[in-house]
Design an enzyme around this catalytic site. Sequence first.
Site, PDB file in Angstrom:
ATOM      1  CB  VAL A 130      38.453  20.285  -7.279  1.00 12.72           C
ATOM      2  CG1 VAL A 130      37.425  21.215  -8.207  1.00 12.72           C
ATOM      3  CG2 VAL A 130      37.198  19.393  -6.768  1.00 12.72           C
ATOM      4  CG  HIS A 165      35.985  12.210  -2.323  1.00 13.45           C
ATOM      5  ND1 HIS A 165      35.727  11.271  -1.424  1.00 13.45           N
ATOM      6  CD2 HIS A 165      34.991  12.578  -3.035  1.00 13.45           C
ATOM      7  CE1 HIS A 165      34.416  11.299  -1.578  1.00 13.45           C
ATOM      8  NE2 HIS A 165      33.944  11.911  -2.358  1.00 13.45           N
ATOM      9  CD  GLU A 210      25.888  16.611  -9.974  1.00 14.12           C
ATOM     10  OE1 GLU A 210      25.670  17.816 -10.330  1.00 14.12           O
ATOM     11  OE2 GLU A 210      25.494  16.200  -8.806  1.00 14.12           O
ATOM     12  CD  GLU A 254      31.105   7.350  -2.406  1.00 13.14           C
ATOM     13  OE1 GLU A 254      30.186   7.703  -3.160  1.00 13.14           O
ATOM     14  OE2 GLU A 254      31.366   8.116  -1.497  1.00 13.14           O
ATOM     15  CG  HIS A 312      33.219  10.067  -6.359  1.00 13.02           C
ATOM     16  ND1 HIS A 312      32.084   9.567  -6.400  1.00 13.02           N
ATOM     17  CD2 HIS A 312      33.290  10.836  -5.221  1.00 13.02           C
ATOM     18  CE1 HIS A 312      31.324   9.612  -5.291  1.00 13.02           C
ATOM     19  NE2 HIS A 312      32.035  10.301  -4.632  1.00 13.02           N
TER      20      HIS A 312
END
Length: 330
Positions: A273, A277, A157, A245, A214
């Site tokens: 945030v 999830h 990202e 993941e 994540h």
Amino acid sequence: MKIKRLGALLLSASLMLAALTACSSQTADDKAEDTKGADTAAAEQADDEENYETGDAGLDNPLNQDEIGENELLVVSFGTSYNDSRRETIGAIEAAMQTAFPDYSVRRGFTSQIIIDHVNKRDGEKIDNVTEALDRAVANGVKNLVVQPTHLMNGLEYTDLKNELAGYSDSFEKIALGEPLLTSDDDFQKVMNAIVDATKEYDDGETAICFMGHGTEADSNSVYTKMQETLTAAGHTNYFVGTVEATPSLDDVIAAVKESGFKKVVLRPLMIVAGDHANNDMAGDEDGSWKTEFEKAGFEVTTVVEGLGGLTDIQNLFVAHAQAAVDSLK
């Protein structure tokens, strides 16, 4: 491991394929900062099926106003459709930026178009994507642009953001990009101190404190291992870091906690945030969540559904990164 709302899969074979693709790439509500790809059809079905309360969107400021002036600080986030969490994390970071840089107009840009569309359809709140935010800055005559991402790591990202900014290099007199949260060794120390302080009430010598990140297939996934090593080296041997993941996996974390002999567990997201999830993959009551899997393994579980962005020390670290970017313009 993902927890999905599967009712939409029954609508048609084509939507079933779209939703299965989304299971491996992105939820409609929240995703960490470093994964790629999403499926619009699956997101639209999630819109239709959403039956949970995420807070009042009217309390959130999308920061998409014009009349910016010559100096802009654009805060770029992946985003979340959980309204309360968006205000308490991303919004809090943006507010800290405005306080620290009164000569700059702070504006917001999200990288997830699915989240932008979801919030707009459900709540009528319009949030700029990065291209729209940059075009707004150009149209408003901004001369000095500082972009500060709220990404956890320098991954996919962040690279995409850097590449998009390169296309606007001639649109501003000066432009600078701040660093993600976990960049330097000092960043890891400061984030460690922040998360330890935030969970000190549970640090009783009998409880394992587990943070859920994540995870990504990219090399930047190494930040989770480094955070674990940083915690362990500082003597915080009851702290554990895993991912949804990637690795360390939930199974890895459960095994490590068992080996350490703890019977009680506190779960908290290692994410800016607290969105889908955190609420479902971590704290959800459905089979396969971190909460239910720890309970199956015989642990007493407490969940803390709060994003890192709500911590003052994390906000201050983002401000420090933005300050370095501002200083680079001089």
